[in-house]
Design a protein around this motif. Structure first.
Motif, PDB file in Angstrom:
ATOM      1  N   VAL A   1       0.818  -1.206   0.000  1.00 36.43           N
ATOM      2  CA  VAL A   1       0.000   0.000   0.000  1.00 36.43           C
ATOM      3  C   VAL A   1       0.853   1.257   0.000  1.00 36.43           C
ATOM      4  N   ALA A   2       1.884   1.276   0.828  1.00 34.06           N
ATOM      5  CA  ALA A   2       2.693   2.494   0.951  1.00 34.06           C
ATOM      6  C   ALA A   2       3.384   2.847  -0.360  1.00 34.06           C
ATOM      7  N   ALA A   3       3.926   1.845  -1.052  1.00 32.90           N
ATOM      8  CA  ALA A   3       4.674   2.103  -2.273  1.00 32.90           C
ATOM      9  C   ALA A   3       3.777   2.115  -3.493  1.00 32.90           C
ATOM     10  N   GLY A   4       2.630   1.463  -3.408  1.00 32.52           N
ATOM     11  CA  GLY A   4       1.706   1.438  -4.526  1.00 32.52           C
ATOM     12  C   GLY A   4       2.077   0.437  -5.597  1.00 32.52           C
ATOM     13  N   GLY A   5       3.160  -0.317  -5.434  1.00 31.95           N
ATOM     14  CA  GLY A   5       3.593  -1.260  -6.449  1.00 31.95           C
ATOM     15  C   GLY A   5       3.370  -2.687  -6.012  1.00 31.95           C
ATOM     16  N   ARG A   6       3.211  -3.581  -6.984  1.00 28.58           N
ATOM     17  CA  ARG A   6       2.976  -4.985  -6.672  1.00 28.58           C
ATOM     18  C   ARG A   6       4.280  -5.660  -6.267  1.00 28.58           C
ATOM     19  N   VAL A   7       4.266  -6.343  -5.141  1.00 36.65           N
ATOM     20  CA  VAL A   7       5.451  -7.024  -4.637  1.00 36.65           C
ATOM     21  C   VAL A   7       5.047  -8.345  -4.030  1.00 36.65           C
ATOM     22  N   ARG A   8       6.008  -9.243  -3.880  1.00 36.14           N
ATOM     23  CA  ARG A   8       5.774 -10.419  -3.068  1.00 36.14           C
ATOM     24  C   ARG A   8       5.745  -9.976  -1.616  1.00 36.14           C
ATOM     25  N   LEU A   9       4.858 -10.553  -0.850  1.00 38.93           N
ATOM     26  CA  LEU A   9       4.781 -10.188   0.560  1.00 38.93           C
ATOM     27  C   LEU A   9       6.025 -10.680   1.287  1.00 38.93           C
ATOM     28  N   LYS A  10       6.726  -9.756   1.913  1.00 41.35           N
ATOM     29  CA  LYS A  10       7.930 -10.107   2.650  1.00 41.35           C
ATOM     30  C   LYS A  10       7.841  -9.576   4.070  1.00 41.35           C
ATOM     31  N   THR A  11       8.483 -10.278   4.965  1.00 41.09           N
ATOM     32  CA  THR A  11       8.579  -9.786   6.330  1.00 41.09           C
ATOM     33  C   THR A  11       9.714  -8.779   6.393  1.00 41.09           C
ATOM     34  N   ALA A  12       9.866  -8.147   7.559  1.00 41.59           N
ATOM     35  CA  ALA A  12      10.958  -7.190   7.712  1.00 41.59           C
ATOM     36  C   ALA A  12      12.307  -7.870   7.548  1.00 41.59           C
ATOM     37  N   ALA A  13      12.353  -9.177   7.819  1.00 39.92           N
ATOM     38  CA  ALA A  13      13.605  -9.919   7.671  1.00 39.92           C
ATOM     39  C   ALA A  13      13.862 -10.326   6.226  1.00 39.92           C
ATOM     40  N   GLY A  14      12.929 -10.003   5.314  1.00 42.09           N
ATOM     41  CA  GLY A  14      13.138 -10.294   3.910  1.00 42.09           C
ATOM     42  C   GLY A  14      12.646 -11.650   3.463  1.00 42.09           C
ATOM     43  N   ASN A  15      11.868 -12.325   4.295  1.00 43.12           N
ATOM     44  CA  ASN A  15      11.363 -13.645   3.930  1.00 43.12           C
ATOM     45  C   ASN A  15      10.035 -13.534   3.195  1.00 43.12           C
ATOM     46  N   VAL A  16       9.895 -14.272   2.105  1.00 45.48           N
ATOM     47  CA  VAL A  16       8.612 -14.351   1.421  1.00 45.48           C
ATOM     48  C   VAL A  16       7.676 -15.186   2.284  1.00 45.48           C
ATOM     49  N   VAL A  17       6.455 -14.695   2.477  1.00 45.03           N
ATOM     50  CA  VAL A  17       5.503 -15.417   3.313  1.00 45.03           C
ATOM     51  C   VAL A  17       4.860 -16.541   2.501  1.00 45.03           C
ATOM     52  N   THR A  18       5.062 -17.740   2.939  1.00 42.89           N
ATOM     53  CA  THR A  18       4.342 -18.892   2.405  1.00 42.89           C
ATOM     54  C   THR A  18       3.605 -19.531   3.553  1.00 42.89           C
ATOM     55  N   ALA A  19       2.598 -20.318   3.226  1.00 47.04           N
ATOM     56  CA  ALA A  19       1.780 -20.895   4.293  1.00 47.04           C
ATOM     57  C   ALA A  19       1.195 -22.211   3.844  1.00 47.04           C
ATOM     58  N   ASP A  20       0.840 -23.023   4.815  1.00 42.56           N
ATOM     59  CA  ASP A  20       0.143 -24.269   4.530  1.00 42.56           C
ATOM     60  C   ASP A  20      -1.342 -24.027   4.311  1.00 42.56           C
ATOM     61  N   SER A  21      -1.881 -23.024   4.997  1.00 45.98           N
ATOM     62  CA  SER A  21      -3.298 -22.682   4.864  1.00 45.98           C
ATOM     63  C   SER A  21      -3.460 -21.179   4.959  1.00 45.98           C
ATOM     64  N   VAL A  22      -4.522 -20.672   4.358  1.00 48.97           N
ATOM     65  CA  VAL A  22      -4.858 -19.250   4.411  1.00 48.97           C
ATOM     66  C   VAL A  22      -6.286 -19.109   4.921  1.00 48.97           C
ATOM     67  N   ILE A  23      -6.481 -18.174   5.835  1.00 41.86           N
ATOM     68  CA  ILE A  23      -7.812 -17.874   6.366  1.00 41.86           C
ATOM     69  C   ILE A  23      -8.164 -16.447   5.966  1.00 41.86           C
ATOM     70  N   MET A  24      -9.251 -16.290   5.228  1.00 38.34           N
ATOM     71  CA  MET A  24      -9.666 -14.984   4.735  1.00 38.34           C
ATOM     72  C   MET A  24     -10.530 -14.280   5.777  1.00 38.34           C
ATOM     73  N   ALA A  25     -10.025 -13.162   6.297  1.00 36.29           N
ATOM     74  CA  ALA A  25     -10.753 -12.376   7.298  1.00 36.29           C
ATOM     75  C   ALA A  25     -10.740 -10.911   6.880  1.00 36.29           C
ATOM     76  N   SER A  26     -10.990 -10.688   5.602  1.00 33.70           N
ATOM     77  CA  SER A  26     -10.848  -9.343   5.039  1.00 33.70           C
ATOM     78  C   SER A  26     -12.150  -8.572   4.975  1.00 33.70           C
ATOM     79  N   GLY A  27     -13.137  -8.975   5.773  1.00 32.27           N
ATOM     80  CA  GLY A  27     -14.365  -8.194   5.857  1.00 32.27           C
ATOM     81  C   GLY A  27     -15.525  -8.850   5.132  1.00 32.27           C
ATOM     82  N   PHE A  28     -16.659  -8.197   5.213  1.00 35.33           N
ATOM     83  CA  PHE A  28     -17.896  -8.766   4.691  1.00 35.33           C
ATOM     84  C   PHE A  28     -18.636  -7.745   3.828  1.00 35.33           C
ATOM     85  N   THR A  29     -19.454  -8.253   2.927  1.00 40.13           N
ATOM     86  CA  THR A  29     -20.353  -7.418   2.137  1.00 40.13           C
ATOM     87  C   THR A  29     -21.767  -7.975   2.283  1.00 40.13           C
ATOM     88  N   CYS A  30     -22.741  -7.208   1.816  1.00 38.72           N
ATOM     89  CA  CYS A  30     -24.136  -7.640   1.886  1.00 38.72           C
ATOM     90  C   CYS A  30     -24.451  -8.652   0.792  1.00 38.72           C
TER      91      CYS A  30
END
Length: 466
Positions: free
Chosen positions: A371-400
């Protein structure tokens, strides 16, 4: 002794109406009311009458002598709040406005949905008219909405707010039709013809869509919480739901922290029966304006977890007057890399908006917009690691859920003006159609917010049927 309001305060305002000392603040209309997470009782003015305890629908008020060690922080916050208030301005004594009554003639109102927004709307209508006739259409077999199905058993005070339905829904002027879906069993057009006013109170329970690969390891937050809470209530033990030890939660609100808390309490484990060891919460919001509350983060911090915060470059100060900012600052100062001394590490990453999910080497990989830079990037932590996961839980809000002829705004709420639903074609109010609750505001605001929301919408009904 004085009384203290805890973090699960619903801000419905019932306590303010019974306090003889006017020592509960901020009140609706005061500048800080929309900003604070919960209300405060002035310890210097409280006379220990306990009227507020009886009035609180969320059971969120306790005497200071009965506070647990974890709850002591709310007593400290009350003292700080009124110390700051004394140095900045005198509390404003607010006089509640007298609501305008409905006309003396009979009026028929249909309400779509039977959750907390509907309950407050029914109460408001009954108080304003002795001749109103209300029919509530609910698609499920019970009332309560998310208050009944998606509130943790740990939050007994909030769950017991369901008792507020008993009196208004038992009133002879109210009829409830369960297992009835508007748009299926009954049409919107027929409701508008048969009733003087139709109020949409069906909430916002459809998860926001984010482009994702088709995989069983992407879960919706509401499904996860309902499964975990049902298992706890039934006593069947932890839910073996996730694919492996690392889970990413997309979204940075209270729901995301509620899931992390549920995982920390070992109510959600892997399908193999192993505990989750790492949770990464990806928040679109800035660390300076988080979408979750102090009490949500405070509850999580009291468990056996290591919490780290990546502020995304945003500075938050430990000297802030905001208790949430101070708590976040403490975790950020300890460094963004988790110490892993606890059974579970929870990493909060701010300023990242997830726009897609892709699989990589048998795991989930997140594509994001920074968001801050406005450019598309791989999600990285402050340590520079790309975030990978075994599962993803979507909690990004609701619509009607969409309804025929009802326009939705970009935030997923019904397009309206102060509760009057507007036409998707002309932008003018649709005669006889109103909205309340999350359907009106977007998926934000607690249960108590529905009280003032309902009063505003009923004001519109009164004005149009005077």
């Amino acid at each position: 002794m004085s009384f203290v309001i805890l973090g699960h305060c619903c801000k419905d305002g019932s306590c303010l109406q019974v306090c003889p000392q006017n020592c509960i603040h901020p009140a609706p209309g005061e500048p800080e009311f929309e900003l604070v997470e919960h209300l405060y009782i002035d310890p210097a003015a409280c006379i220990d009458c306990s009227a507020c305890v009886d009035a609180c629908p969320a059971q969120a008020i306790k005497p200071d002598t009965a506070l647990t060690e974890t709850e002591q922080t709310y007593a400290e916050q009350s003292g700080v709040y009124f110390d700051l208030l004394a140095t900045s301005r005198s509390p404003r004594i607010t006089t509640p406005a007298i609501p305008t009554a409905l006309g003396s003639g009979p009026i028929r109102v249909a309400i779509v949905g039977a959750g907390s927004a509907a309950m407050y709307t029914v109460r408001e209508l009954l108080q304003r008219s002795s001749s109103v006739q209300i029919t509530v259409f609910e698609q499920s077999s019970h009332f309560g909405g998310l208050l009944r199905t998606a509130v943790s058993p740990d939050q007994q005070g909030i769950r017991q707010m369901a008792r507020l339905f008993d009196v208004p829904f038992a009133d002879p002027r109210v009829e409830t039709r369960f297992d009835t879906r508007v748009g299926v069993e009954v049409t919107m057009q027929s409701l508008l013809k048969r009733y003087d006013a139709v109020v949409l109170a069906h909430g916002a329970t459809r998860p926001r869509e984010i482009a994702a690969a088709a995989t069983t390891d992407v879960h919706q937050a509401i499904d996860v919480l309902v499964a975990a809470y049902a298992a706890q209530t039934d006593g069947t033990g932890p839910v073996g739901l996730l694919a492996g030890p690392t889970a990413v939660i997309v979204g940075g609100g209270n729901v995301a922290l509620d899931i992390a808390t549920t995982i920390a309490k070992r109510r959600i484990i892997t399908r193999a029966g192993a505990p989750i060891s790492r949770v990464v919460i990806v928040a679109r919001s800035s660390a300076s304006q988080p979408s979750f509350t102090f009490s949500a983060l405070h509850e999580l911090s009291q468990l056996d977890v290591d919490i780290s915060v990546d502020t995304g470059g945003t500075r938050i100060g430990v000297d802030s007057k905001d208790p949430l900012a101070r708590l976040l600052s403490a975790f950020a100062r300890e460094g963004s890399a988790p110490t892993r001394s606890a059974r579970l590490s929870v990493e909060l990453i701010f300023g990242q908006e997830v726009t897609a999910l892709t699989t990589a080497e048998g795991r989930i990989r997140l594509d994001t917009d920074k968001v801050a830079a406005g450019g598309r990037v791989r999600l990285k932590t402050a340590a520079g690691n790309v975030v990978t996961a075994d599962s993803v839980i979507m909690a990004s809000g609701f619509t009607c859920e969409p309804l025929p002829g009802v326009a939705l705004r970009s935030d997923g709420a019904v397009d309206n003006h102060h509760g009057r639903v507007v036409s998707p074609v002309s932008g003018e109010p649709i005669e006889g159609l109103y909205v309340v609750g999350w359907a009106k505001r977007g998926g934000r605001g607690g249960v108590g917010e529905n009280r003032r929301c309902a009063a505003q919408t009923v004001d519109m009904i009164v004005a149009d049927n005077g």
